[in-house]
Design a protein around this motif. Structure first.
Motif, mmCIF file in Angstrom:
data_model
loop_
_atom_site.group_PDB
_atom_site.id
_atom_site.type_symbol
_atom_site.label_atom_id
_atom_site.label_comp_id
_atom_site.label_asym_id
_atom_site.label_seq_id
_atom_site.Cartn_x
_atom_site.Cartn_y
_atom_site.Cartn_z
ATOM 1 N N SER A 56 0.803 -1.229 0.000
ATOM 2 C CA SER A 56 0.000 0.000 0.000
ATOM 3 C C SER A 56 0.834 1.276 0.000
ATOM 4 O O SER A 56 0.282 2.372 -0.069
ATOM 5 C CB SER A 56 -0.924 0.007 1.222
ATOM 6 O OG SER A 56 -0.165 0.007 2.421
ATOM 7 N N ASP A 57 2.158 1.162 0.080
ATOM 8 C CA ASP A 57 3.033 2.341 0.165
ATOM 9 C C ASP A 57 2.711 3.202 1.383
ATOM 10 O O ASP A 57 2.758 4.435 1.332
ATOM 11 C CB ASP A 57 2.958 3.194 -1.108
ATOM 12 C CG ASP A 57 3.490 2.489 -2.332
ATOM 13 O OD1 ASP A 57 4.420 1.672 -2.192
ATOM 14 O OD2 ASP A 57 2.981 2.744 -3.435
ATOM 15 N N THR A 58 2.405 2.550 2.483
ATOM 16 C CA THR A 58 2.070 3.258 3.713
ATOM 17 C C THR A 58 3.249 4.090 4.193
ATOM 18 O O THR A 58 4.395 3.646 4.167
ATOM 19 C CB THR A 58 1.639 2.240 4.798
ATOM 20 O OG1 THR A 58 0.356 1.740 4.445
ATOM 21 C CG2 THR A 58 1.574 2.855 6.168
ATOM 22 N N ARG A 98 9.716 -3.387 11.385
ATOM 23 C CA ARG A 98 10.010 -1.974 11.112
ATOM 24 C C ARG A 98 11.191 -1.772 10.160
ATOM 25 O O ARG A 98 11.135 -0.937 9.271
ATOM 26 C CB ARG A 98 10.290 -1.217 12.411
ATOM 27 C CG ARG A 98 9.047 -0.840 13.159
ATOM 28 C CD ARG A 98 9.364 -0.151 14.453
ATOM 29 N NE ARG A 98 9.876 1.194 14.219
ATOM 30 C CZ ARG A 98 9.897 2.141 15.132
ATOM 31 N NH1 ARG A 98 9.444 1.905 16.350
ATOM 32 N NH2 ARG A 98 10.381 3.331 14.862
ATOM 33 N N ASP A 99 12.247 -2.537 10.358
ATOM 34 C CA ASP A 99 13.439 -2.333 9.529
ATOM 35 C C ASP A 99 13.240 -2.799 8.089
ATOM 36 O O ASP A 99 14.067 -2.524 7.217
ATOM 37 C CB ASP A 99 14.658 -3.008 10.157
ATOM 38 C CG ASP A 99 14.517 -4.517 10.267
ATOM 39 O OD1 ASP A 99 13.377 -5.016 10.226
ATOM 40 O OD2 ASP A 99 15.557 -5.188 10.403
ATOM 41 N N ARG A 100 12.150 -3.490 7.820
ATOM 42 C CA ARG A 100 11.848 -3.930 6.452
ATOM 43 C C ARG A 100 10.840 -3.021 5.765
ATOM 44 O O ARG A 100 10.343 -3.356 4.691
ATOM 45 C CB ARG A 100 11.316 -5.370 6.486
ATOM 46 C CG ARG A 100 12.362 -6.379 6.920
ATOM 47 C CD ARG A 100 11.785 -7.769 6.997
ATOM 48 N NE ARG A 100 11.698 -8.162 8.394
ATOM 49 C CZ ARG A 100 10.866 -9.057 8.876
ATOM 50 N NH1 ARG A 100 10.017 -9.675 8.089
ATOM 51 N NH2 ARG A 100 10.865 -9.356 10.152
ATOM 52 N N LEU A 101 10.541 -1.881 6.375
ATOM 53 C CA LEU A 101 9.555 -0.941 5.831
ATOM 54 C C LEU A 101 10.180 0.446 5.713
ATOM 55 O O LEU A 101 9.889 1.351 6.496
ATOM 56 C CB LEU A 101 8.315 -0.913 6.734
ATOM 57 C CG LEU A 101 7.560 -2.236 6.820
ATOM 58 C CD1 LEU A 101 6.644 -2.262 8.029
ATOM 59 C CD2 LEU A 101 6.778 -2.490 5.539
ATOM 60 N N PRO A 102 11.064 0.644 4.721
ATOM 61 C CA PRO A 102 11.818 1.892 4.628
ATOM 62 C C PRO A 102 10.973 3.134 4.324
ATOM 63 O O PRO A 102 11.440 4.259 4.549
ATOM 64 C CB PRO A 102 12.813 1.617 3.489
ATOM 65 C CG PRO A 102 12.171 0.548 2.666
ATOM 66 C CD PRO A 102 11.395 -0.289 3.642
ATOM 67 N N LEU A 103 9.751 2.972 3.827
ATOM 68 C CA LEU A 103 8.915 4.138 3.537
ATOM 69 C C LEU A 103 8.337 4.786 4.789
ATOM 70 O O LEU A 103 7.859 5.915 4.746
ATOM 71 C CB LEU A 103 7.763 3.763 2.595
ATOM 72 C CG LEU A 103 8.130 3.383 1.160
ATOM 73 C CD1 LEU A 103 6.860 3.076 0.363
ATOM 74 C CD2 LEU A 103 8.918 4.494 0.489
ATOM 75 N N ASP A 113 9.777 8.213 13.173
ATOM 76 C CA ASP A 113 8.865 9.020 13.987
ATOM 77 C C ASP A 113 7.413 8.952 13.505
ATOM 78 O O ASP A 113 6.558 9.691 13.972
ATOM 79 C CB ASP A 113 9.327 10.472 14.035
ATOM 80 C CG ASP A 113 9.367 11.128 12.665
ATOM 81 O OD1 ASP A 113 9.297 10.422 11.640
ATOM 82 O OD2 ASP A 113 9.475 12.373 12.617
ATOM 83 N N ARG A 114 7.146 8.048 12.565
ATOM 84 C CA ARG A 114 5.788 7.912 12.037
ATOM 85 C C ARG A 114 5.133 6.597 12.467
ATOM 86 O O ARG A 114 4.303 6.046 11.761
ATOM 87 C CB ARG A 114 5.802 8.034 10.514
ATOM 88 C CG ARG A 114 6.066 9.460 10.044
ATOM 89 C CD ARG A 114 5.929 9.571 8.569
ATOM 90 N NE ARG A 114 6.070 10.942 8.105
ATOM 91 C CZ ARG A 114 6.089 11.277 6.829
ATOM 92 N NH1 ARG A 114 5.967 10.338 5.891
ATOM 93 N NH2 ARG A 114 6.219 12.536 6.468
ATOM 94 N N TRP A 115 5.511 6.120 13.631
ATOM 95 C CA TRP A 115 4.864 4.964 14.252
ATOM 96 C C TRP A 115 4.183 5.495 15.509
ATOM 97 O O TRP A 115 4.847 5.779 16.509
ATOM 98 C CB TRP A 115 5.877 3.885 14.606
ATOM 99 C CG TRP A 115 6.493 3.220 13.415
ATOM 100 C CD1 TRP A 115 7.574 3.641 12.703
ATOM 101 C CD2 TRP A 115 6.048 2.005 12.794
ATOM 102 N NE1 TRP A 115 7.838 2.765 11.675
ATOM 103 C CE2 TRP A 115 6.914 1.752 11.705
ATOM 104 C CE3 TRP A 115 5.017 1.105 13.059
ATOM 105 C CZ2 TRP A 115 6.775 0.641 10.882
ATOM 106 C CZ3 TRP A 115 4.871 -0.004 12.240
ATOM 107 C CH2 TRP A 115 5.750 -0.234 11.165
#
Length: 198
Positions: free
Chosen positions: A97-99, A116-121, A125-127
């Motif tokens: 989804s390109d979240t 988290r480390d597998r979601l570079p987009l 600070d956006r969690w």
């Protein structure tokens, strides 16, 4: 029809009427609109732009309801995720989804920690976590407290703008993202109001 204008209109003309009852709390239209404005302003302050996707990993309640209304007000695209998702499924859908930002229940942070480390987009600070604090995450309540409840302003929304992405169950393959525009959601509102007087 811009569905983002519905809640502010009710807040103006019938502000003291009950809009939502959830988890033992009652919200008038005025109070709910102020809460949604805070969330919208917090998402804007986090750097999201019109068309950016934000995911929720929440049970039913005020934060999830507010997230839908904040999406309607801002032009951000809400991507609701089931809190029953396992780690690999959640990672797949967040990637697909390109979240750019996640709002999740604090109880879900062990799963977030593993992906988290597998979601570079999604910037660190956006969690945002609802219902508590956790090192390495921003408390949802703090994010809302850091902004005011002023109207987020006109975001130049048009019928064709994306409103949400709902994922299929994936029973016949990988889950598929079903995109609903603001127009589609407005038609749901119209049909429901006619069929069930909602």
């Amino acid at each position: 029809m811009n569905i983002g204008t519905l809640l502010p209109r009710h807040a103006r003309y019938r502000g003291d009427h009950i809009a939502l009852v959830t988890q033992g709390q009652q919200f008038s239209y005025r109070a709910l609109n102020a809460y949604v404005n805070r969330l919208a302003n917090a998402l804007i302050a986090a750097g999201l732009r019109k068309g950016d996707k934000f995911a929720t990993v929440l049970g039913n309640g005020l934060p999830l309801m507010a997230a839908y209304w904040a999406a309607a007000r801002t032009g951000f695209v809400i991507v609701p995720m089931s809190p029953l998702l396992q780690e690999s499924g959640l990672q797949t859908l967040l990637t697909d989804s390109d979240t750019r930002l996640v709002i999740g229940d604090v109880a879900f942070t062990p799963v977030f920690d593993r992906i988290r480390d597998r979601l570079p987009l999604i910037d660190a600070d956006r969690w945002l976590v609802v219902g508590g604090t956790m090192p390495g995450y921003r408390a949802y309540e703090d994010a809302l407290a850091s902004v005011d409840d002023s109207d987020p302003g006109d975001r130049n929304l048009v019928d064709a703008d994306e409103f949400n992405i709902m994922y299929s169950s994936g029973t016949t393959g990988l889950p598929k993202g079903i995109v609903h525009s603001h127009y589609v959601r407005a038609m749901y509102c119209t049909l429901f109001s006619q069929a069930w007087r909602m």
